[in-house]
Design a protein around this motif. Structure first.
Motif, short mmCIF file in Angstrom:
data_model
loop_
_atom_site.label_atom_id
_atom_site.label_comp_id
_atom_site.label_asym_id
_atom_site.label_seq_id
_atom_site.Cartn_x
_atom_site.Cartn_y
_atom_site.Cartn_z
N UNK A 1 0.83 -1.21 0.00
CA UNK A 1 0.00 0.00 0.00
C UNK A 1 0.87 1.26 0.00
N UNK A 2 1.94 1.23 0.78
CA UNK A 2 2.83 2.39 0.84
C UNK A 2 3.43 2.69 -0.53
N UNK A 3 3.78 1.64 -1.28
CA UNK A 3 4.37 1.85 -2.59
C UNK A 3 3.33 2.16 -3.65
N UNK A 4 2.29 1.34 -3.69
CA UNK A 4 1.32 1.43 -4.78
C UNK A 4 0.47 2.70 -4.72
N UNK A 5 0.16 3.15 -3.51
CA UNK A 5 -0.72 4.31 -3.37
C UNK A 5 -0.08 5.45 -2.58
N UNK A 6 0.56 5.12 -1.47
CA UNK A 6 1.13 6.16 -0.62
C UNK A 6 2.19 7.00 -1.31
N UNK A 7 2.97 6.38 -2.19
CA UNK A 7 4.09 7.10 -2.82
C UNK A 7 3.62 8.26 -3.68
N UNK A 8 2.59 8.05 -4.49
CA UNK A 8 2.14 9.13 -5.39
C UNK A 8 1.40 10.22 -4.63
N UNK A 9 0.69 9.85 -3.57
CA UNK A 9 0.00 10.86 -2.79
C UNK A 9 0.99 11.66 -1.95
N UNK A 10 2.07 11.01 -1.50
CA UNK A 10 3.15 11.75 -0.84
C UNK A 10 3.76 12.76 -1.79
N UNK A 11 3.97 12.35 -3.04
CA UNK A 11 4.52 13.26 -4.04
C UNK A 11 3.56 14.40 -4.34
N UNK A 12 2.26 14.12 -4.30
CA UNK A 12 1.27 15.19 -4.52
C UNK A 12 1.44 16.30 -3.49
N UNK A 13 1.56 15.90 -2.23
CA UNK A 13 1.75 16.89 -1.17
C UNK A 13 3.10 17.59 -1.29
N UNK A 14 4.13 16.82 -1.64
CA UNK A 14 5.47 17.40 -1.81
C UNK A 14 5.49 18.40 -2.95
N UNK A 15 4.92 18.03 -4.10
CA UNK A 15 4.86 18.95 -5.23
C UNK A 15 4.13 20.24 -4.86
N UNK A 16 3.02 20.11 -4.16
CA UNK A 16 2.27 21.30 -3.78
C UNK A 16 3.11 22.24 -2.94
N UNK A 17 3.77 21.66 -1.92
CA UNK A 17 4.61 22.48 -1.06
C UNK A 17 5.78 23.08 -1.84
N UNK A 18 6.43 22.27 -2.68
CA UNK A 18 7.61 22.72 -3.44
C UNK A 18 7.25 23.86 -4.38
N UNK A 19 6.24 23.68 -5.18
CA UNK A 19 5.92 24.69 -6.19
C UNK A 19 5.04 25.81 -5.65
N UNK A 20 4.51 25.60 -4.43
CA UNK A 20 3.83 26.70 -3.75
C UNK A 20 4.80 27.58 -2.98
N UNK A 21 6.10 27.16 -2.92
CA UNK A 21 7.13 27.97 -2.28
C UNK A 21 7.21 27.80 -0.77
N UNK A 22 6.74 26.67 -0.23
CA UNK A 22 6.78 26.46 1.22
C UNK A 22 8.22 26.18 1.67
N UNK A 23 8.55 26.46 2.94
CA UNK A 23 9.87 26.14 3.48
C UNK A 23 10.13 24.63 3.44
N UNK A 24 11.39 24.24 3.42
CA UNK A 24 11.75 22.83 3.30
C UNK A 24 11.18 21.97 4.42
N UNK A 25 11.16 22.51 5.67
CA UNK A 25 10.63 21.69 6.77
C UNK A 25 9.15 21.37 6.57
N UNK A 26 8.43 22.27 5.92
CA UNK A 26 7.03 22.00 5.62
C UNK A 26 6.91 20.97 4.50
#
Length: 310
Positions: free
Chosen positions: A154-179
């Motif tokens: 489950x972590x690989x098949x589903x969790x990985x892409x949803x983790x990336x969704x949150x990471x992309x949002x923070x990254x391209x929204x300009x959030x600090x690295x700790x966020x």
């Protein structure tokens, strides 16, 4: 989300009309747009939430997800997806697989527009996604805990892409690295809770509620959390259920009997409680965010995942 929908329609267009029709098939069938929505929510933690890159990232994760659905339905021999015929049922496996490949390629093109870091993140995500899919087809080792094995899947098949969704949002929204780090972990846990909710829905729901054929995972022998919890039972009253779970469920009557026994089994409530506990764990990670509408929305997002019925 309206901008994302418009962009998605443009991105899946092909010069070949049939390819566009096949690629639009599942997108037009609906879906929650769970992953792009999380990109947009996570982007609100930074100062550039309205940037074009955020919209592009939202399209990347949804196209990747859509592509994986075409392949999943071939592997599962599923007849329904989102309340409509699956692509493999409407056409055939070759069309479904190649349409999935087309969508993966479109996702890759967009990722390249986001820069080298995004390409690296997407490649690692895709590796985890495929590893999770492969692990799902393998039996746990003789000394492995079947539930732990399932959680790895489950972590690989589903969790990985949803983790990336949150990471992309923070990254391209300009959030600090700790966020970024906190939201990526939040996304992985929420993603696992989302998939484990699917485990429960495969047993608990009717097709008109979930848009999927009930018992698909059961029929295919795909392990799910409620099934694994029920199989762990030492109660003699569960002998018939365990016998059914160990056998062939191609017969509709046997499948219905199994679904009935599982729906009444304590394993269902145990599975639901586990999903709620993971959502709570995800929400605790949001304490790095200031109180306000963004944090409230992300907390509500986790709650919806844990208690959804479709």
């Amino acid at each position: 989300m309206a901008e994302v929908e418009t962009a998605l329609t443009g991105h899946i267009h092909s010069e070949a009309e049939f390819v566009t029709t096949a690629a639009r098939h599942l997108m037009d069938a609906g879906g929650k747009r769970f992953r792009p929505l999380l990109v947009l929510l996570a982007a609100e933690t930074g100062p550039t939430a309205a940037s074009d890159d955020v919209i592009t990232a939202a399209c990347v994760v949804e196209l990747t997800h859509l592509a994986s659905l075409y392949h999943d339905d071939v592997m599962d021999e599923a007849a329904l997806r989102r309340g409509a015929d699956s692509a493999n049922a409407r056409w055939d496996n070759h069309v479904a697989i190649l349409t999935g490949d087309f969508l993966f390629s479109k996702s890759s093109e967009l990722t390249a527009d986001l820069g080298a870091d995004a390409v690296r993140i997407q490649a690692r995500t895709f590796t985890k996604l495929v590893e999770g899919q492969i692990l799902e087809t393998l039996e746990p080792g003789p000394d492995a805990d079947p539930i732990e094995h399932h959680l790895r899947v489950v972590a690989g098949k589903t969790g990985s892409l949803i983790a990336t969704s949150a990471l992309y949002g923070a990254r391209f929204g300009g959030a600090p690295r700790e966020l970024e780090d906190a939201l990526a972990t939040y996304g992985e846990i929420v993603g696992m809770a989302f998939q484990l909710s699917d485990d429960i829905l495969d047993i608990a729901s009717e097709s008109d509620e979930s848009g999927k054929t009930p018992g698909t995972d059961l029929r295919e022998g795909v392990p799910t959390l409620p099934v694994l919890l029920a199989q762990r039972s030492s109660d003699p009253a569960d002998d018939r259920l365990k016998e059914l779970l160990a056998g062939d469920l191609d017969d509709d009557a046997l499948l219905e009997e199994t679904l009935g026994l599982l729906r009444a089994h304590p394993a269902m409530e145990e599975a639901r409680a586990y999903v709620v506990s993971r959502a709570t764990e995800a929400k605790n990670l949001l304490k790095v965010l200031p109180e306000g509408p963004v944090r409230t929305a992300l907390e509500a997002f986790a709650d919806v995942v844990a208690t959804r019925t479709a």
